[in-house]
Design an enzyme around this catalytic site. Sequence first.
Site, PDB file in Angstrom:
ATOM      1  N   LYS A 113     -14.923  36.769 -17.885  1.00 43.62           N
ATOM      2  CA  LYS A 113     -13.819  36.263 -17.071  1.00 43.62           C
ATOM      3  C   LYS A 113     -13.085  37.404 -16.372  1.00 43.62           C
ATOM      4  O   LYS A 113     -13.073  38.532 -16.862  1.00 43.62           O
ATOM      5  CB  LYS A 113     -12.827  35.493 -17.965  1.00 43.62           C
ATOM      6  CG  LYS A 113     -13.425  34.269 -18.641  1.00 43.62           C
ATOM      7  CD  LYS A 113     -13.655  33.163 -17.644  1.00 43.62           C
ATOM      8  CE  LYS A 113     -14.235  31.905 -18.241  1.00 43.62           C
ATOM      9  NZ  LYS A 113     -13.334  31.090 -18.972  1.00 43.62           N
ATOM     10  N   CYS A 121       6.874  21.942 -44.048  1.00 45.49           N
ATOM     11  CA  CYS A 121       7.003  20.860 -45.025  1.00 45.49           C
ATOM     12  C   CYS A 121       7.951  21.253 -46.151  1.00 45.49           C
ATOM     13  O   CYS A 121       8.271  20.443 -47.010  1.00 45.49           O
ATOM     14  CB  CYS A 121       5.643  20.475 -45.594  1.00 45.49           C
ATOM     15  SG  CYS A 121       4.944  21.696 -46.718  1.00 45.49           S
ATOM     16  N   ASP A 150       0.828  -1.212   0.000  1.00 43.61           N
ATOM     17  CA  ASP A 150       0.000   0.000   0.000  1.00 43.61           C
ATOM     18  C   ASP A 150       0.858   1.255   0.000  1.00 43.61           C
ATOM     19  O   ASP A 150       0.561   2.242  -0.655  1.00 43.61           O
ATOM     20  CB  ASP A 150      -0.899   0.015   1.243  1.00 43.61           C
ATOM     21  CG  ASP A 150      -2.100  -0.895   1.047  1.00 43.61           C
ATOM     22  OD1 ASP A 150      -2.151  -1.547  -0.014  1.00 43.61           O
ATOM     23  OD2 ASP A 150      -2.955  -0.948   1.954  1.00 43.61           O
ATOM     24  N   LYS A 156     -19.138  32.778 -11.413  1.00 43.41           N
ATOM     25  CA  LYS A 156     -18.975  31.548 -12.195  1.00 43.41           C
ATOM     26  C   LYS A 156     -18.095  30.589 -11.399  1.00 43.41           C
ATOM     27  O   LYS A 156     -16.890  30.778 -11.274  1.00 43.41           O
ATOM     28  CB  LYS A 156     -18.341  31.856 -13.549  1.00 43.41           C
ATOM     29  CG  LYS A 156     -18.252  30.631 -14.437  1.00 43.41           C
ATOM     30  CD  LYS A 156     -17.828  31.008 -15.833  1.00 43.41           C
ATOM     31  CE  LYS A 156     -17.834  29.831 -16.776  1.00 43.41           C
ATOM     32  NZ  LYS A 156     -16.878  28.787 -16.417  1.00 43.41           N
ATOM     33  N   GLU A 202     -23.951  36.511 -11.882  1.00 45.51           N
ATOM     34  CA  GLU A 202     -23.710  35.405 -10.945  1.00 45.51           C
ATOM     35  C   GLU A 202     -22.252  34.967 -10.989  1.00 45.51           C
ATOM     36  O   GLU A 202     -21.694  34.838 -12.079  1.00 45.51           O
ATOM     37  CB  GLU A 202     -24.587  34.199 -11.347  1.00 45.51           C
ATOM     38  CG  GLU A 202     -26.053  34.557 -11.491  1.00 45.51           C
ATOM     39  CD  GLU A 202     -26.873  33.449 -12.154  1.00 45.51           C
ATOM     40  OE1 GLU A 202     -26.359  32.325 -12.309  1.00 45.51           O
ATOM     41  OE2 GLU A 202     -28.024  33.718 -12.512  1.00 45.51           O
ATOM     42  N   SER A 221     -22.414  25.148 -23.352  1.00 42.82           N
ATOM     43  CA  SER A 221     -21.375  25.903 -22.636  1.00 42.82           C
ATOM     44  C   SER A 221     -21.637  27.400 -22.824  1.00 42.82           C
ATOM     45  O   SER A 221     -22.649  27.778 -23.411  1.00 42.82           O
ATOM     46  CB  SER A 221     -19.980  25.510 -23.089  1.00 42.82           C
ATOM     47  OG  SER A 221     -19.980  25.141 -24.419  1.00 42.82           O
ATOM     48  N   CYS A 257       0.075  27.405 -45.833  1.00 41.86           N
ATOM     49  CA  CYS A 257       0.567  26.358 -46.712  1.00 41.86           C
ATOM     50  C   CYS A 257      -0.688  25.829 -47.397  1.00 41.86           C
ATOM     51  O   CYS A 257      -1.689  25.564 -46.739  1.00 41.86           O
ATOM     52  CB  CYS A 257       1.212  25.244 -45.879  1.00 41.86           C
ATOM     53  SG  CYS A 257       1.680  23.823 -46.863  1.00 41.86           S
ATOM     54  N   ARG A 277     -22.542  16.290 -16.842  1.00 44.65           N
ATOM     55  CA  ARG A 277     -22.736  16.971 -18.116  1.00 44.65           C
ATOM     56  C   ARG A 277     -22.423  16.051 -19.302  1.00 44.65           C
ATOM     57  O   ARG A 277     -23.070  16.105 -20.321  1.00 44.65           O
ATOM     58  CB  ARG A 277     -21.843  18.212 -18.169  1.00 44.65           C
ATOM     59  CG  ARG A 277     -21.984  18.990 -19.439  1.00 44.65           C
ATOM     60  CD  ARG A 277     -21.193  20.286 -19.369  1.00 44.65           C
ATOM     61  NE  ARG A 277     -21.416  21.058 -20.549  1.00 44.65           N
ATOM     62  CZ  ARG A 277     -20.780  20.885 -21.701  1.00 44.65           C
ATOM     63  NH1 ARG A 277     -19.872  19.957 -21.790  1.00 44.65           N
ATOM     64  NH2 ARG A 277     -21.044  21.640 -22.741  1.00 44.65           N
ATOM     65  N   LYS A 334     -26.588  36.825 -17.386  1.00 48.93           N
ATOM     66  CA  LYS A 334     -27.711  36.190 -18.095  1.00 48.93           C
ATOM     67  C   LYS A 334     -28.840  37.204 -18.259  1.00 48.93           C
ATOM     68  O   LYS A 334     -29.145  37.929 -17.297  1.00 48.93           O
ATOM     69  CB  LYS A 334     -28.257  35.012 -17.275  1.00 48.93           C
ATOM     70  CG  LYS A 334     -27.227  33.990 -16.916  1.00 48.93           C
ATOM     71  CD  LYS A 334     -27.806  32.920 -15.994  1.00 48.93           C
ATOM     72  CE  LYS A 334     -26.720  31.931 -15.616  1.00 48.93           C
ATOM     73  NZ  LYS A 334     -27.137  30.984 -14.607  1.00 48.93           N
TER      74      LYS A 334
HETATM   75  S1  IVH Z   1     -25.145  29.100 -16.708  1.00 48.84           S
HETATM   76  C1  IVH Z   1     -25.988  27.292 -21.109  1.00 48.84           C
HETATM   77  N1  IVH Z   1     -24.285  29.941 -14.415  1.00 48.84           N
HETATM   78  O1  IVH Z   1     -19.858  27.247 -16.403  1.00 48.84           O
HETATM   79  C2  IVH Z   1     -24.996  27.232 -20.042  1.00 48.84           C
HETATM   80  N2  IVH Z   1     -22.981  28.313 -15.565  1.00 48.84           N
HETATM   81  O2  IVH Z   1     -18.782  27.540 -19.121  1.00 48.84           O
HETATM   82  C3  IVH Z   1     -25.576  27.876 -18.853  1.00 48.84           C
HETATM   83  N3  IVH Z   1     -20.982  27.602 -14.353  1.00 48.84           N
HETATM   84  O3  IVH Z   1     -21.284  24.399 -17.873  1.00 48.84           O
HETATM   85  C4  IVH Z   1     -24.633  27.869 -17.771  1.00 48.84           C
HETATM   86  N4  IVH Z   1     -21.273  28.876 -12.587  1.00 48.84           N
HETATM   87  O4  IVH Z   1     -20.767  24.330 -15.390  1.00 48.84           O
HETATM   88  C5  IVH Z   1     -24.043  29.132 -15.455  1.00 48.84           C
HETATM   89  N5  IVH Z   1     -23.688  30.789 -12.368  1.00 48.84           N
HETATM   90  C6  IVH Z   1     -23.441  29.968 -13.391  1.00 48.84           C
HETATM   91  C7  IVH Z   1     -22.311  29.123 -13.440  1.00 48.84           C
HETATM   92  C8  IVH Z   1     -22.108  28.315 -14.553  1.00 48.84           C
HETATM   93  C9  IVH Z   1     -20.497  27.973 -13.163  1.00 48.84           C
HETATM   94  C10 IVH Z   1     -20.353  26.623 -15.266  1.00 48.84           C
HETATM   95  C11 IVH Z   1     -21.286  25.555 -15.755  1.00 48.84           C
HETATM   96  C12 IVH Z   1     -21.265  25.647 -17.250  1.00 48.84           C
HETATM   97  C13 IVH Z   1     -19.976  26.355 -17.473  1.00 48.84           C
HETATM   98  C14 IVH Z   1     -20.017  27.083 -18.794  1.00 48.84           C
END
Ligand code: IVH
Length: 676
Positions: free
Chosen positions: A308, A404, A34, A118, A116, A83, A425, A139, A284
């Site tokens: 981001k 190449c 182990d 992320k 929101e 995504s 190319c 997913r 959103k």
């Molecule tokens: S909304 C149609 N809200 O980010 C996709 N996603 O890059 C709607 N994520 O797959 C996603 N926090 O896993 C949404 N507040 C948030 C989020 C969030 C993290 C992730 C989620 C998604 C990915 C997209």
Amino acid sequence: MHRKEIEKDYLKKINELKKYDEAYFKKDSPIISDKDYDICKQKIIELEKKYKYLDHKDSPSQKVGYEASNKFKKVKHLKPMLSLSNAFEKEDMKVFLSKIGNFLNIKDLNIEFSSEPKIDGISATLIYEDGLLIRGLSRGDGVIGEDILQNLKTIENIPKKISGNNIPKILEIRGEIYIGKKDFETIKDNFANPRNAAGGSLRQKDPKETAKIPLKYFAYGFGVIQPMIFKTQSEFISKIKQWGFLTNPYNQVVKNLEEIEKQHKLIEEIRSTLDYDIDGLVYKVNNLELQSRLGSTSNSPRWATAYKFSSEKATTKILDIIIQVGRTGAITPVAKVEPVTVGGVVVSNATLHNEDEIKRKDIRIGDIITIQRAGDVIPQVVSVDKLKRNKNSIKYIFPEKCLCGSKTKKEISTSTNKEDAVRRCTRGYECSFTAREKLKHIVSKEAFNIEGLGKKVIDQFWDLKLIRIPSDIFKLNYRTIDKLEGWGPLSIKNLKNAIDKAKTISLNRFIYSIGIRHIGQENAKILSGFFKSVDKFSLLFSKTKRKELLSNLSDLDGIGSTQAQSIENFFLNIKNIEVVKSLIEVLKIEDFKNLNKKGKFSNKNLMFTGGFEKISRSEAKALAEDNGGKVLGTISKKLDMLVVGASKPTKRKIDKAKELKIKVIHEKDWYKLLNI
Ligand code: IVH
């Protein structure tokens, strides 16, 4: 140590571990103590921490048990899990807002957004029927997920039963599984980062193993809700909070670009104090009716984007400039730099984009530069510190030849008539560097989506001359692979299954996969609606038939002269025809399926003229397509209906339509047809 050697050493360790696992789990007779087993595991994780480019599906950081991922039942999502598009700076957000305004045909966009955090975790969807948690899926590839219900049930803050009034019969909650930073501290020796730990733990075969790791769940969205009782995202969030879901305390409604920026700065400032990793904010459209009008493109909704956090910068030195050849033959210069950590990731390459960029910034080998990394994209060179430049340094001369050996060309754009910045190319599959990249495209997620056949494996098979053109993938000699380092009976079985599965493919994916320049996923869909079957598509091989087809093609809304010319160029190359033909021979290509056969405009060709009052041209097009119709860009006998917008319609088009006895219908009556 050189990267190749590090990778070799890493792979060797992974294989050793695999052997130990097989002995322990399969044969039930361990061949190592182990303690030594743990040391081997630890060494792999340490290597991954040190060299961020190391990554393997059999790494202990990606799976915790043995063969975990294949043990779960695959289940189709009720609605695809898409995504998000990305934004990196204020300007990108401005574009995001203006696209929404254009699509909805609203001049001064004044709508609410739900902002929101992320969460950087693993997404999972939960389905409740009459308030009872009956299904939980990962997913997966977005369309098909894995049934991980038992594991999800071990997570404390996922309600197993919800009560209260007004709970919809079907309620699908989507959210992110994560590990708190503090909790991660206690288990960090076994994983490269919290995200991997969450992923690994979720995929445990035995839910008891999952339960040992402190996972949490933030709910942020929904899939299917029946009956739909919500009008806004913020209302949805506050209601599910009452029902017992954990929602993020920093969710906030904002109204315009200024508020978006303000919220962004605020959260960025407190980012490090949060107990979970976030990598930006998701914005959103708050109103759900507007969300549904906006709909999605192939991969992501138009109503949301991930903004981001600002990129991280670092200073380093250029050791060399090399060139890379992409799948379209594009020659990209890349700076090999002294390894430096940027935002927690060790960077040793930075893109220099193209020849003009190098000239403009006068970038030279030996220069001290500032690089920045934003999101997952490859780092870029921001600036050169010319004061630190060595007196003897010489200007970089961009090679005129591909790797190449053949001459590269800069094309003249058909739309702007200007010379392209990128050298290419043009030998396609005849250039081994381009061909290798084309194969990587073919197996990618959006194309054939062959699991277990990633970029590294393509490189390995290429070097061993096992593959040269796409059809070779479907004729692999597995007995040869069996003898290779890193391949065992299990991984071969998985690869074979994945390749067999990929043999059946829809026409649109096939068209996208063959990699014609300017034919992305959306255009491939339009083309597949036009050709309907691979037999008809194959008529493009013939020079005379192609001419006629291409002239018809330009009738299609979305396919312009650039695309038509690109298709012509592709099939002018005989090798391309050979490659496509031999690929068709080994596949089963499904005819185009009109998803909406019963739609109001099923099998009908529509065209629009003039500006619409209520909606934009893009929304009108999306509506027509959602209802089974096809949108053309020119008038011909093939047209079934010309829809005339109130603002400045072209009289000539209306006259021509009448002359051809095509139905002419006004904007308002068209809405009536659709009951909107
Ligand atoms: S909304 C149609 N809200 O980010 C996709 N996603 O890059 C709607 N994520 O797959 C996603 N926090 O896993 C949404 N507040 C948030 C989020 C969030 C993290 C992730 C989620 C998604 C990915 C997209």
